[in-house]
Scaffold this motif. Structure first.
Motif, mmCIF file in Angstrom:
data_model
loop_
_atom_site.group_PDB
_atom_site.id
_atom_site.type_symbol
_atom_site.label_atom_id
_atom_site.label_comp_id
_atom_site.label_asym_id
_atom_site.label_seq_id
_atom_site.Cartn_x
_atom_site.Cartn_y
_atom_site.Cartn_z
ATOM 1 N N ASN A 1 0.831 -1.200 0.000
ATOM 2 C CA ASN A 1 0.000 0.000 0.000
ATOM 3 C C ASN A 1 0.869 1.254 0.000
ATOM 4 O OD1 ASN A 1 -2.440 -1.453 0.104
ATOM 5 N ND2 ASN A 1 -2.264 -1.665 2.334
ATOM 6 N N PRO A 2 0.415 2.320 -0.701
ATOM 7 C CA PRO A 2 1.163 3.584 -0.664
ATOM 8 C C PRO A 2 1.282 4.098 0.766
ATOM 9 C CG PRO A 2 -0.514 3.615 -2.382
ATOM 10 C CD PRO A 2 -0.772 2.392 -1.553
ATOM 11 N N PRO A 3 2.348 4.818 1.078
ATOM 12 C CA PRO A 3 2.516 5.356 2.436
ATOM 13 C C PRO A 3 1.473 6.416 2.728
ATOM 14 C CG PRO A 3 4.125 6.304 0.955
ATOM 15 C CD PRO A 3 3.426 5.231 0.177
ATOM 16 N N LEU A 4 1.198 6.610 4.008
ATOM 17 C CA LEU A 4 0.313 7.700 4.402
ATOM 18 C C LEU A 4 1.025 9.021 4.165
ATOM 19 C CD1 LEU A 4 -1.126 6.279 7.754
ATOM 20 C CD2 LEU A 4 -2.272 6.407 5.515
ATOM 21 N N LYS A 5 0.420 9.868 3.380
ATOM 22 C CA LYS A 5 1.024 11.160 3.086
ATOM 23 C C LYS A 5 -0.091 12.155 2.809
ATOM 24 C CE LYS A 5 1.595 9.939 -1.805
ATOM 25 N NZ LYS A 5 2.522 9.760 -2.935
ATOM 26 N N PRO A 6 0.188 13.443 2.992
ATOM 27 C CA PRO A 6 -0.840 14.450 2.713
ATOM 28 C C PRO A 6 -1.114 14.552 1.224
ATOM 29 C CG PRO A 6 1.256 15.507 3.191
ATOM 30 C CD PRO A 6 1.445 14.041 3.473
ATOM 31 N N GLN A 7 -2.203 15.213 0.881
ATOM 32 C CA GLN A 7 -2.520 15.414 -0.537
ATOM 33 C C GLN A 7 -1.557 16.395 -1.184
ATOM 34 O OE1 GLN A 7 -6.675 16.592 -0.581
ATOM 35 N NE2 GLN A 7 -7.327 14.473 -0.909
ATOM 36 N N HIS A 8 -1.028 17.300 -0.388
ATOM 37 C CA HIS A 8 -0.070 18.284 -0.914
ATOM 38 C C HIS A 8 0.804 18.789 0.222
ATOM 39 C CE1 HIS A 8 -2.344 21.592 0.916
ATOM 40 N NE2 HIS A 8 -3.447 21.072 0.394
ATOM 41 N N VAL A 9 1.936 19.363 -0.151
ATOM 42 C CA VAL A 9 2.815 20.007 0.830
ATOM 43 C C VAL A 9 3.074 21.433 0.357
ATOM 44 C CG1 VAL A 9 3.924 17.907 1.645
ATOM 45 C CG2 VAL A 9 4.869 19.086 -0.326
ATOM 46 N N PRO A 10 3.057 22.399 1.287
ATOM 47 C CA PRO A 10 3.311 23.785 0.894
ATOM 48 C C PRO A 10 4.782 23.989 0.573
ATOM 49 C CG PRO A 10 3.132 23.622 3.272
ATOM 50 C CD PRO A 10 2.789 22.260 2.735
ATOM 51 N N LEU A 11 5.072 24.936 -0.292
ATOM 52 C CA LEU A 11 6.458 25.333 -0.489
ATOM 53 C C LEU A 11 6.956 26.002 0.782
ATOM 54 C CD1 LEU A 11 6.519 26.854 -4.100
ATOM 55 C CD2 LEU A 11 7.032 24.518 -3.389
ATOM 56 N N SER A 12 8.168 25.684 1.187
ATOM 57 C CA SER A 12 8.756 26.309 2.373
ATOM 58 C C SER A 12 9.237 27.712 2.024
ATOM 59 C CB SER A 12 9.924 25.475 2.893
ATOM 60 O OG SER A 12 11.068 25.664 2.073
ATOM 61 N N LEU A 13 9.654 28.449 3.045
ATOM 62 C CA LEU A 13 10.198 29.788 2.831
ATOM 63 C C LEU A 13 11.435 29.735 1.937
ATOM 64 C CD1 LEU A 13 9.936 31.001 6.533
ATOM 65 C CD2 LEU A 13 8.377 31.557 4.663
ATOM 66 N N PHE A 14 12.201 28.665 2.046
ATOM 67 C CA PHE A 14 13.408 28.523 1.230
ATOM 68 C C PHE A 14 13.064 28.103 -0.201
ATOM 69 C CE2 PHE A 14 14.709 27.886 5.637
ATOM 70 C CZ PHE A 14 15.754 28.790 5.738
ATOM 71 N N ASP A 15 12.021 27.306 -0.364
ATOM 72 C CA ASP A 15 11.566 26.955 -1.716
ATOM 73 C C ASP A 15 11.130 28.202 -2.477
ATOM 74 O OD1 ASP A 15 11.889 24.218 -1.121
ATOM 75 O OD2 ASP A 15 9.824 24.050 -0.396
ATOM 76 N N LYS A 16 10.480 29.116 -1.762
ATOM 77 C CA LYS A 16 9.898 30.284 -2.421
ATOM 78 C C LYS A 16 10.940 31.255 -2.945
ATOM 79 C CE LYS A 16 5.581 30.118 0.240
ATOM 80 N NZ LYS A 16 4.761 30.782 1.283
ATOM 81 N N VAL B 1 12.480 4.523 -6.634
ATOM 82 C CA VAL B 1 12.965 5.658 -5.847
ATOM 83 C C VAL B 1 11.890 6.740 -5.724
ATOM 84 C CG1 VAL B 1 14.022 7.027 -7.721
ATOM 85 C CG2 VAL B 1 15.022 7.056 -5.440
ATOM 86 N N LEU B 2 11.009 6.844 -6.726
ATOM 87 C CA LEU B 2 9.923 7.823 -6.633
ATOM 88 C C LEU B 2 8.937 7.470 -5.525
ATOM 89 C CD1 LEU B 2 9.159 8.577 -10.400
ATOM 90 C CD2 LEU B 2 10.214 10.120 -8.730
ATOM 91 N N SER B 3 8.918 6.224 -5.089
ATOM 92 C CA SER B 3 8.039 5.846 -3.991
ATOM 93 C C SER B 3 8.526 6.422 -2.667
ATOM 94 C CB SER B 3 7.923 4.319 -3.889
ATOM 95 O OG SER B 3 9.150 3.740 -3.465
ATOM 96 N N LEU B 4 9.787 6.850 -2.622
ATOM 97 C CA LEU B 4 10.323 7.532 -1.434
ATOM 98 C C LEU B 4 10.415 9.041 -1.648
ATOM 99 C CD1 LEU B 4 13.238 5.159 -0.311
ATOM 100 C CD2 LEU B 4 10.954 5.355 0.670
ATOM 101 N N TYR B 5 10.847 9.446 -2.829
ATOM 102 C CA TYR B 5 10.963 10.874 -3.151
ATOM 103 C C TYR B 5 9.715 11.293 -3.929
ATOM 104 C CZ TYR B 5 15.893 10.549 -1.782
ATOM 105 O OH TYR B 5 17.072 10.370 -1.084
ATOM 106 N N TRP B 6 8.581 11.220 -3.231
ATOM 107 C CA TRP B 6 7.306 11.340 -3.938
ATOM 108 C C TRP B 6 7.026 12.742 -4.474
ATOM 109 C CZ3 TRP B 6 6.364 9.203 1.315
ATOM 110 C CH2 TRP B 6 6.262 10.174 2.307
ATOM 111 N N GLU B 7 7.718 13.774 -3.954
ATOM 112 C CA GLU B 7 7.495 15.122 -4.485
ATOM 113 C C GLU B 7 7.823 15.189 -5.979
ATOM 114 O OE1 GLU B 7 8.843 15.873 -0.160
ATOM 115 O OE2 GLU B 7 9.302 14.480 -1.794
ATOM 116 N N LEU B 8 8.864 14.471 -6.407
ATOM 117 C CA LEU B 8 9.286 14.530 -7.809
ATOM 118 C C LEU B 8 8.324 13.822 -8.743
ATOM 119 C CD1 LEU B 8 13.144 14.058 -7.459
ATOM 120 C CD2 LEU B 8 11.892 16.163 -7.963
#
Length: 438
Positions: A18-33, A63-70
């Motif tokens: 099963n896919p890991p529990l994760k939010p539907q989205h993550v906000p960009l951090s202050l450093f991302d912005k 690897v995308l199953s761990l680095y899911w943002e990409l």
């Protein structure tokens, strides 16, 4: 050279169960912005025998199953804020073939031809893209790009190493840390100790009016690769550190040398001020330290500066000390001051925008530098050996330098230096001149 695209697909995460529990989205951090809003990439070259495309693709899905943002997309939340949608839509992977041997493409100096070996980034929705190009000699060129708003170079290199490990079927080691929205909370009460206007942020009016060059100038830029051997660098370091209370690093020494040489060949007025914009990784500078596994952006910038006439007249040690001191000052207190400032509401109140929106195509009288020297590229092994060569994208912004560990593996450094074509001959004359004042 003719490049034939043979396939293009979306590679989605392959979860073990099963896919890991994760939010539907993550906000960009202050450093991302405050990171640039562009795809940034490099190419990695492997000699035959090379891994199969099937193994590379399978490793990418793992690897995308761990680095899911990409594997996600940029979007907005209910408040209109930019977020990373964790929708598993996938990364783009393109397969291609070239009708020549690789040695006919890779010249001693960077060539714009390398752009055809990257997937297109125009209007792209994917946050990560790969192009695998195979040459008639059996060599493989892997070009990778990622949206810089999602992660910095340190984080992306961790991803690339984990991808190669997944391709080989071995443990990917430490899992990425995804808590970008939790780690960087402002203090109570806030303490803004430093000036961040004009540093990380500028006004919108300045952003739209500060074009530093015209298209004609930008067209007359060439990229020159400089190879600094370990022996030359050691002699340069000895010169910079002679009589000093400290020894300067390889990076500080080479950058100080190039700053003086480039400033000289630009023939700038002596009263003008020149500065360098240097990326500084905050993971080990913040207290408590942020784990190396943190996946996201955690970079601010140092700005050593000096009058042109003073930089040229003073010895190499003077420039090295300016660089050393400026980088040292981007410490825990500075990172936390940035967090407090960025969270205070002043960005919205004063209509400030990230400095990265300037997108200047000519840096003169300044420099911008990105160092990849400490990134563990040589740990990228997809099953048939380490990369023979690493080349940054063909970014012809005058004065934007890239430091790359030489693939000789002997401690040599390659620096990609975009210059005005009219300055190239003088640059070549001075670049290896240890005995002159430059």
């Amino acid at each position: 050279m003719k490049i034939t695209l043979t396939s293009s697909r979306l590679v989605k995460p392959a979860y073990n169960g099963n896919p890991p529990l994760k939010p539907q989205h993550v906000p960009l951090s202050l450093f991302d912005k405050v990171a640039c809003k562009d795809h940034v990439g490099a190419v990695y070259i492997f000699s035959p025998p090379t891994p199969s495309s099937e193994n590379i693709i399978e490793g990418l899905s793992i690897v995308l199953s761990l680095y899911w943002e990409l594997a996600g997309r940029l979007g907005t939340d209910d408040m209109g804020n930019t977020v990373i949608l964790l929708n598993d839509e996938g990364a783009r992977l393109v397969e291609a073939s070239a009708d020549v041997d690789l040695q006919n493409v890779l010249t001693s100096q960077p060539s714009k031809d390398i752009e055809s070996l990257y997937p297109s980034i125009q209007g792209v929705k994917e946050l990560a893209q790969v192009q695998i190009t195979r040459f008639t000699c059996g060599s493989l060129l892997l070009a990778f790009t990622a949206d810089h708003q999602v992660a910095d170079g340190h984080a992306i290199t961790n991803f690339l190493v984990a991808w190669s490990q997944a391709t080989r079927g071995i443990s990917m080691g430490s899992v990425p840390l995804h808590d970008r929205g939790i780690l960087f909370k402002p203090r109570h009460p806030p303490l803004v100790q430093y000036e961040h206007r004009g540093v990380e942020y500028i006004t919108k009016s300045y952003s739209t009016s500060s074009i530093s060059c015209n298209d004609h100038q930008a067209m007359n830029v060439t990229i020159h690769k400089v190879h600094f051997t370990k022996e030359f660098t050691e002699r340069l370091q000895a010169k910079a550190s002679y009589g000093a209370s400290k020894s300067y690093s390889t990076f500080e020494t080479i950058l100080a040398h190039l700053w003086r040489v480039i400033t000289n060949v630009r023939c700038l007025p002596g009263h003008e001020t020149t500065h360098i914009r240097i990326s500084v990784n905050g993971r080990r500078r913040m207290n408590p330290k942020v784990p190396n596994e943190f996946f996201g952006n955690l970079v601010l910038w140092a700005f050593p500066h000096c009058k042109v006439r003073q930089l040229i007249a003073q010895p190499l040690q003077f420039a090295a000390e300016l660089i050393h001191d400026a980088v040292r000052k981007v410490d825990d207190s500075y990172f936390k001051s940035f967090i407090d400032f960025s969270s205070s509401g002043v960005i919205e109140k004063e209509a400030l925008v990230p400095r990265t929106t300037l997108n200047e195509r000519v840096q003169s009288p300044n420099l911008e530098v990105h160092s990849w020297v400490t990134f563990p590229f040589r740990q990228m092994n997809f099953g048939t050996g380490k990369p023979d060569c690493i080349i940054p994208g063909y970014l012809s912004t005058e004065g934007e330098l890239f430091f790359i560990p030489s693939c000789t593996g002997d401690g040599s450094i390659d620096v990609y230096v975009p210059l005005f074509l009219s300055n190239l001959d003088n640059f070549k004359k001075l670049c290896y001149a240890l005995e002159s004042k430059y």
